[in-house]
Write a protein that holds these residues in place. Structure first.
Motif, mmCIF file in Angstrom:
data_model
loop_
_atom_site.group_PDB
_atom_site.id
_atom_site.type_symbol
_atom_site.label_atom_id
_atom_site.label_comp_id
_atom_site.label_asym_id
_atom_site.label_seq_id
_atom_site.Cartn_x
_atom_site.Cartn_y
_atom_site.Cartn_z
ATOM 1 N N LYS A 71 5.887 -9.088 -27.112
ATOM 2 C CA LYS A 71 6.276 -10.146 -26.218
ATOM 3 C C LYS A 71 5.333 -11.091 -25.559
ATOM 4 C CE LYS A 71 10.746 -7.960 -25.537
ATOM 5 N NZ LYS A 71 11.376 -7.268 -24.612
ATOM 6 N N ARG A 72 4.218 -10.634 -25.728
ATOM 7 C CA ARG A 72 2.925 -11.444 -25.304
ATOM 8 C C ARG A 72 1.957 -12.048 -26.383
ATOM 9 N NH1 ARG A 72 1.447 -8.934 -20.220
ATOM 10 N NH2 ARG A 72 -0.067 -10.382 -20.031
ATOM 11 N N PRO A 73 1.326 -13.001 -25.966
ATOM 12 C CA PRO A 73 1.274 -13.620 -24.792
ATOM 13 C C PRO A 73 2.561 -14.457 -24.515
ATOM 14 C CG PRO A 73 0.011 -14.966 -26.433
ATOM 15 C CD PRO A 73 0.527 -13.662 -27.056
ATOM 16 N N VAL A 74 2.702 -14.906 -23.374
ATOM 17 C CA VAL A 74 3.880 -15.876 -22.839
ATOM 18 C C VAL A 74 3.130 -17.266 -22.906
ATOM 19 C CG1 VAL A 74 5.244 -16.791 -21.048
ATOM 20 C CG2 VAL A 74 4.528 -14.296 -20.982
ATOM 21 N N VAL A 75 2.015 -17.713 -22.772
ATOM 22 C CA VAL A 75 1.485 -18.915 -22.862
ATOM 23 C C VAL A 75 0.415 -18.966 -24.169
ATOM 24 C CG1 VAL A 75 -0.173 -20.432 -21.916
ATOM 25 C CG2 VAL A 75 1.551 -19.113 -20.494
ATOM 26 N N PRO A 76 0.490 -19.797 -25.086
ATOM 27 C CA PRO A 76 -0.171 -20.055 -26.315
ATOM 28 C C PRO A 76 -1.771 -20.074 -25.740
ATOM 29 C CG PRO A 76 1.249 -21.865 -26.287
ATOM 30 C CD PRO A 76 1.577 -20.974 -24.983
ATOM 31 N N GLN A 77 -2.503 -19.589 -26.853
ATOM 32 C CA GLN A 77 -4.015 -19.475 -26.551
ATOM 33 C C GLN A 77 -4.600 -20.965 -26.401
ATOM 34 O OE1 GLN A 77 -4.961 -17.707 -30.284
ATOM 35 N NE2 GLN A 77 -5.676 -19.618 -31.382
ATOM 36 N N GLU A 78 -4.134 -21.988 -26.946
ATOM 37 C CA GLU A 78 -4.657 -23.320 -26.761
ATOM 38 C C GLU A 78 -4.489 -23.699 -25.359
ATOM 39 O OE1 GLU A 78 -2.670 -22.582 -29.250
ATOM 40 O OE2 GLU A 78 -4.011 -22.614 -31.009
ATOM 41 N N GLU A 79 -3.229 -23.518 -24.737
ATOM 42 C CA GLU A 79 -2.710 -23.656 -23.136
ATOM 43 C C GLU A 79 -3.774 -22.672 -22.230
ATOM 44 O OE1 GLU A 79 1.085 -24.054 -22.681
ATOM 45 O OE2 GLU A 79 1.759 -24.921 -24.528
ATOM 46 N N ARG A 80 -3.787 -21.473 -22.759
ATOM 47 C CA ARG A 80 -4.568 -20.663 -21.774
ATOM 48 C C ARG A 80 -5.937 -20.963 -21.677
ATOM 49 N NH1 ARG A 80 -4.909 -15.446 -23.921
ATOM 50 N NH2 ARG A 80 -3.880 -16.046 -26.075
ATOM 51 N N ALA A 81 -6.597 -21.172 -22.785
ATOM 52 C CA ALA A 81 -7.998 -21.866 -22.866
ATOM 53 C C ALA A 81 -8.095 -23.146 -22.193
ATOM 54 C CB ALA A 81 -8.595 -22.032 -24.342
ATOM 55 N N GLU A 82 -7.218 -23.886 -22.057
ATOM 56 C CA GLU A 82 -7.316 -25.114 -21.343
ATOM 57 C C GLU A 82 -7.353 -25.187 -19.657
ATOM 58 O OE1 GLU A 82 -5.249 -29.609 -21.035
ATOM 59 O OE2 GLU A 82 -4.837 -28.447 -23.139
ATOM 60 N N VAL A 84 -7.919 -21.884 -18.188
ATOM 61 C CA VAL A 84 -8.977 -21.427 -17.507
ATOM 62 C C VAL A 84 -10.299 -22.267 -17.558
ATOM 63 C CG1 VAL A 84 -8.434 -19.042 -18.074
ATOM 64 C CG2 VAL A 84 -9.618 -20.000 -19.852
ATOM 65 N N ALA A 85 -10.327 -23.280 -18.707
ATOM 66 C CA ALA A 85 -11.445 -24.151 -18.612
ATOM 67 C C ALA A 85 -11.477 -25.061 -17.604
ATOM 68 C CB ALA A 85 -11.525 -25.044 -20.124
ATOM 69 N N GLY A 86 -10.384 -25.419 -17.021
ATOM 70 C CA GLY A 86 -9.931 -26.343 -15.750
ATOM 71 C C GLY A 86 -10.510 -25.718 -14.570
ATOM 72 N N LEU A 87 -11.003 -24.366 -14.473
ATOM 73 C CA LEU A 87 -11.482 -23.840 -13.512
ATOM 74 C C LEU A 87 -12.794 -24.178 -13.023
ATOM 75 C CD1 LEU A 87 -9.854 -20.214 -13.616
ATOM 76 C CD2 LEU A 87 -8.988 -22.254 -12.202
ATOM 77 N N ALA A 88 -13.143 -24.525 -11.964
ATOM 78 C CA ALA A 88 -14.526 -24.809 -11.401
ATOM 79 C C ALA A 88 -15.802 -23.602 -11.797
ATOM 80 C CB ALA A 88 -14.843 -25.229 -10.267
ATOM 81 N N CYS A 89 -14.997 -22.535 -11.851
ATOM 82 C CA CYS A 89 -16.130 -21.375 -11.873
ATOM 83 C C CYS A 89 -16.623 -21.041 -13.344
ATOM 84 C CB CYS A 89 -15.542 -20.003 -11.180
ATOM 85 S SG CYS A 89 -14.037 -19.510 -11.883
ATOM 86 N N VAL A 90 -15.541 -21.669 -14.252
ATOM 87 C CA VAL A 90 -15.684 -21.171 -15.582
ATOM 88 C C VAL A 90 -16.701 -22.203 -16.421
ATOM 89 C CG1 VAL A 90 -14.725 -20.832 -17.902
ATOM 90 C CG2 VAL A 90 -13.725 -19.782 -15.734
ATOM 91 N N ASP A 91 -17.810 -21.978 -16.955
ATOM 92 C CA ASP A 91 -18.597 -22.879 -17.695
ATOM 93 C C ASP A 91 -18.015 -23.228 -19.268
ATOM 94 O OD1 ASP A 91 -20.569 -23.690 -15.602
ATOM 95 O OD2 ASP A 91 -20.591 -21.623 -15.513
ATOM 96 N N PHE A 92 -17.874 -22.044 -19.780
ATOM 97 C CA PHE A 92 -17.409 -22.175 -21.344
ATOM 98 C C PHE A 92 -16.175 -21.061 -21.479
ATOM 99 C CE2 PHE A 92 -21.881 -23.527 -21.305
ATOM 100 C CZ PHE A 92 -21.761 -24.794 -21.750
ATOM 101 N N VAL A 93 -15.448 -21.388 -22.510
ATOM 102 C CA VAL A 93 -14.207 -20.811 -22.959
ATOM 103 C C VAL A 93 -14.509 -20.730 -24.476
ATOM 104 C CG1 VAL A 93 -11.774 -20.090 -23.083
ATOM 105 C CG2 VAL A 93 -12.964 -21.308 -21.107
ATOM 106 N N THR A 94 -14.525 -19.375 -24.967
ATOM 107 C CA THR A 94 -14.563 -19.281 -26.379
ATOM 108 C C THR A 94 -13.335 -18.078 -26.704
ATOM 109 O OG1 THR A 94 -15.646 -19.165 -28.680
ATOM 110 C CG2 THR A 94 -16.208 -17.489 -26.796
#
Length: 167
Positions: A71-82, A84-94
């Motif tokens: 049943k997880r994830p609720v949110v697809p990986q592309e959206e989850r990546a976007e 968390v990438a929008g947070l100022a404290c995060v520099d890179f997401v892979t």
């Protein structure tokens, strides 16, 4: 796709090496980050405070399913990546597909590996790799009561159809 999101691990490793050469400390953490909540934000902010550049290894959809169930994830990986990438404290997401980030940690060679304090240091995947490279492990306190599972349970409890009510 925002430039903070780097699917190519080798390209990310080269970018991190440039930061390292300029004296920056590379911090790595990982997780599912399915429904972003205050516990995630506080955790990632604390992780970023451990060095100069924060890399977040994000579990792919397949990886989340393997760990958390179908049943997880609720949110697809592309959206989850976007998100968390929008947070100022995060520099890179892979993203990574395996149930654990060991291969990613071996590729990126972070100076600091961060996990939640709910993980004993001897159970943290990649801790031995980071320490062998001269790095360290930091354990961050988790926010009591803040969890994706708790949010899902509250939503279901509040919005599930009431079997005693007819529409």
């Amino acid at each position: 796709m925002p430039c903070k999101i780097m699917p190519d691990w080798q390209a990310l490793a080269r970018t991190l090496e440039e930061f390292r050469r300029s004296g920056k400390t590379i911090v790595f953490t990982n997780g599912c980050f399915d429904l972003l909540h205050v516990g995630h934000v506080r955790y990632l902010t604390a992780a970023r405070s451990q060095g100069d550049v924060l890399v977040l290894g994000l579990n792919s959809d397949a990886s989340v399913r393997a760990i958390k169930g179908e049943k997880r994830p609720v949110v697809p990986q592309e959206e989850r990546a976007e998100v968390v990438a929008g947070l100022a404290c995060v520099d890179f997401v892979t993203l990574f597909d395996a149930p654990d980030p060991l291969a990613l940690i071996q590729t990126l060679k972070p100076d600091v590996l961060v996990k939640g304090a709910d993980w004993a240091e001897d159970r943290i995947i990649g801790a031995d790799v980071v320490k062998a490279g001269g790095g360290r492990v930091a354990r961050i306190d988790v926010v009591p009561g803040a969890s994706t599972t708790g949010i899902i349970e509250r939503i279901v409890g509040r919005y599930a159809p009431d079997p005693g009510h007819s529409s």
